[in-house]
Design a protein around this motif. Structure first.
Motif, PDB file in Angstrom:
ATOM      1  N   LYS A 103       0.815  -1.216   0.000  1.00 27.42           N
ATOM      2  CA  LYS A 103       0.000   0.000   0.000  1.00 27.42           C
ATOM      3  C   LYS A 103       0.853   1.272   0.000  1.00 27.42           C
ATOM      4  CE  LYS A 103      -3.516  -2.336   2.761  1.00 27.42           C
ATOM      5  NZ  LYS A 103      -4.173  -2.357   4.079  1.00 27.42           N
ATOM      6  N   VAL A 104       2.118   1.162   0.367  1.00 22.92           N
ATOM      7  CA  VAL A 104       2.992   2.321   0.493  1.00 22.92           C
ATOM      8  C   VAL A 104       3.542   2.706  -0.872  1.00 22.92           C
ATOM      9  CG1 VAL A 104       5.128   3.184   1.536  1.00 22.92           C
ATOM     10  CG2 VAL A 104       3.619   1.687   2.847  1.00 22.92           C
ATOM     11  N   ARG A 105       3.520   4.003  -1.150  1.00 22.72           N
ATOM     12  CA  ARG A 105       4.086   4.509  -2.392  1.00 22.72           C
ATOM     13  C   ARG A 105       5.460   5.117  -2.101  1.00 22.72           C
ATOM     14  NH1 ARG A 105       1.529   4.569  -6.798  1.00 22.72           N
ATOM     15  NH2 ARG A 105       2.457   6.495  -7.559  1.00 22.72           N
ATOM     16  N   ILE A 145       7.344  15.660  -6.630  1.00 19.53           N
ATOM     17  CA  ILE A 145       6.228  14.886  -6.073  1.00 19.53           C
ATOM     18  C   ILE A 145       5.114  15.787  -5.565  1.00 19.53           C
ATOM     19  CG2 ILE A 145       5.557  13.359  -4.169  1.00 19.53           C
ATOM     20  CD1 ILE A 145       8.465  12.189  -4.394  1.00 19.53           C
ATOM     21  N   ALA A 146       5.491  16.775  -4.762  1.00 20.65           N
ATOM     22  CA  ALA A 146       4.493  17.581  -4.073  1.00 20.65           C
ATOM     23  C   ALA A 146       4.155  18.875  -4.807  1.00 20.65           C
ATOM     24  CB  ALA A 146       4.986  17.922  -2.662  1.00 20.65           C
ATOM     25  N   LEU A 167       8.818  11.847   0.761  1.00 24.44           N
ATOM     26  CA  LEU A 167       8.338  13.011   1.507  1.00 24.44           C
ATOM     27  C   LEU A 167       8.543  12.840   3.008  1.00 24.44           C
ATOM     28  CD1 LEU A 167       5.037  13.798  -0.431  1.00 24.44           C
ATOM     29  CD2 LEU A 167       7.174  15.105  -0.478  1.00 24.44           C
ATOM     30  N   GLU A 168       8.178  11.676   3.515  1.00 22.41           N
ATOM     31  CA  GLU A 168       8.333  11.428   4.954  1.00 22.41           C
ATOM     32  C   GLU A 168       9.803  11.407   5.352  1.00 22.41           C
ATOM     33  OE1 GLU A 168       6.083   7.911   5.911  1.00 22.41           O
ATOM     34  OE2 GLU A 168       4.179   8.906   5.487  1.00 22.41           O
ATOM     35  N   SER A 169      10.652  10.898   4.484  1.00 21.81           N
ATOM     36  CA  SER A 169      12.092  10.879   4.779  1.00 21.81           C
ATOM     37  C   SER A 169      12.642  12.300   4.861  1.00 21.81           C
ATOM     38  CB  SER A 169      12.857  10.086   3.718  1.00 21.81           C
ATOM     39  OG  SER A 169      12.463   8.743   3.734  1.00 21.81           O
ATOM     40  N   GLN A 172       3.686  23.176  -2.370  1.00 20.65           N
ATOM     41  CA  GLN A 172       3.655  22.269  -1.217  1.00 20.65           C
ATOM     42  C   GLN A 172       5.062  22.068  -0.652  1.00 20.65           C
ATOM     43  OE1 GLN A 172       0.926  19.637  -0.395  1.00 20.65           O
ATOM     44  NE2 GLN A 172      -0.547  21.109  -1.160  1.00 20.65           N
ATOM     45  N   GLU A 227       6.764   7.708  -3.341  1.00 18.23           N
ATOM     46  CA  GLU A 227       6.646   9.163  -3.162  1.00 18.23           C
ATOM     47  C   GLU A 227       6.370   9.513  -1.695  1.00 18.23           C
ATOM     48  OE1 GLU A 227       5.252   8.264  -7.387  1.00 18.23           O
ATOM     49  OE2 GLU A 227       4.856   7.407  -5.422  1.00 18.23           O
ATOM     50  N   GLN A 228       5.532   8.736  -1.069  1.00 15.33           N
ATOM     51  CA  GLN A 228       5.211   8.956   0.345  1.00 15.33           C
ATOM     52  C   GLN A 228       6.454   8.780   1.212  1.00 15.33           C
ATOM     53  OE1 GLN A 228       2.271   6.191   1.782  1.00 15.33           O
ATOM     54  NE2 GLN A 228       2.345   6.970   3.870  1.00 15.33           N
ATOM     55  N   VAL A 229       7.249   7.772   0.909  1.00  9.97           N
ATOM     56  CA  VAL A 229       8.468   7.516   1.678  1.00  9.97           C
ATOM     57  C   VAL A 229       9.467   8.653   1.482  1.00  9.97           C
ATOM     58  CG1 VAL A 229      10.422   5.936   1.992  1.00  9.97           C
ATOM     59  CG2 VAL A 229       8.123   5.025   1.635  1.00  9.97           C
TER      60      VAL A 229
END
Length: 152
Positions: free
Chosen positions: A25-27, A79-80, A33-35, A84, A29-31
């Motif tokens: 479920k993890v993308r 990504i954002a 940004l969170e990193s 953003q 792009e999400q990793v």
């Protein structure tokens, strides 16, 4: 004594299967940004910028954090989007300013973070530190317009 029934505990294989399902479920792009946000938050803490973290100042960690976020910033913007990504860029700018000020206070007068590989002591590490040799004129980042310089 445990009142839990061992039959209800998931096996290692079941836990691995559940983890695999969550990872699906993890993308990426999400990793990314969170990193970037995690690195930035830890570097801000290591800079002593958050209340109660003043005693945890570690400029080497701040330098690595700055370089890490700078490396991820093009992906974050992709990504954002630029709007953003603006808060991350602003926080990074503030962190860079605090780093330079703190490095100057600690007597090094360090002007910019160096990648960790360049910061490692080499032969003659016990000798007096020499200031880095800088080429005459603006550097590549400044001449490209990507580097903010006070007063210019």
């Amino acid at each position: 004594m445990s009142t839990e029934d061992p039959q209800q505990q998931p096996t290692e294989a079941e836990m691995q299967a559940a983890l695999q399902e969550e990872l699906k479920k993890v993308r990426v792009e999400q990793v990314v940004l969170e990193s970037a946000l995690s690195i930035l938050n830890v570097a801000i803490m290591r800079a002593g910028m958050m209340p109660g973290t003043e005693q945890e100042r570690d400029l080497d960690q701040v330098r690595v954090g700055i370089e890490g976020v700078r490396a991820l910033l093009p992906l974050v913007e992709l990504i954002a989007g630029p709007e953003q990504a603006r808060p991350i860029k602003d926080a990074l700018s503030q962190l860079q300013m605090v780093y330079v000020q703190a490095a100057e206070q600690e007597g090094g007068g360090a002007a910019s973070p160096q990648p960790p590989s360049e910061a490692a002591p080499g032969p003659g590490a016990g000798a007096a530190p020499q200031p880095p040799q800088r080429p005459a004129g603006p550097g590549s980042a400044q001449s490209s317009g990507r580097l903010w310089v006070p007063g210019q």
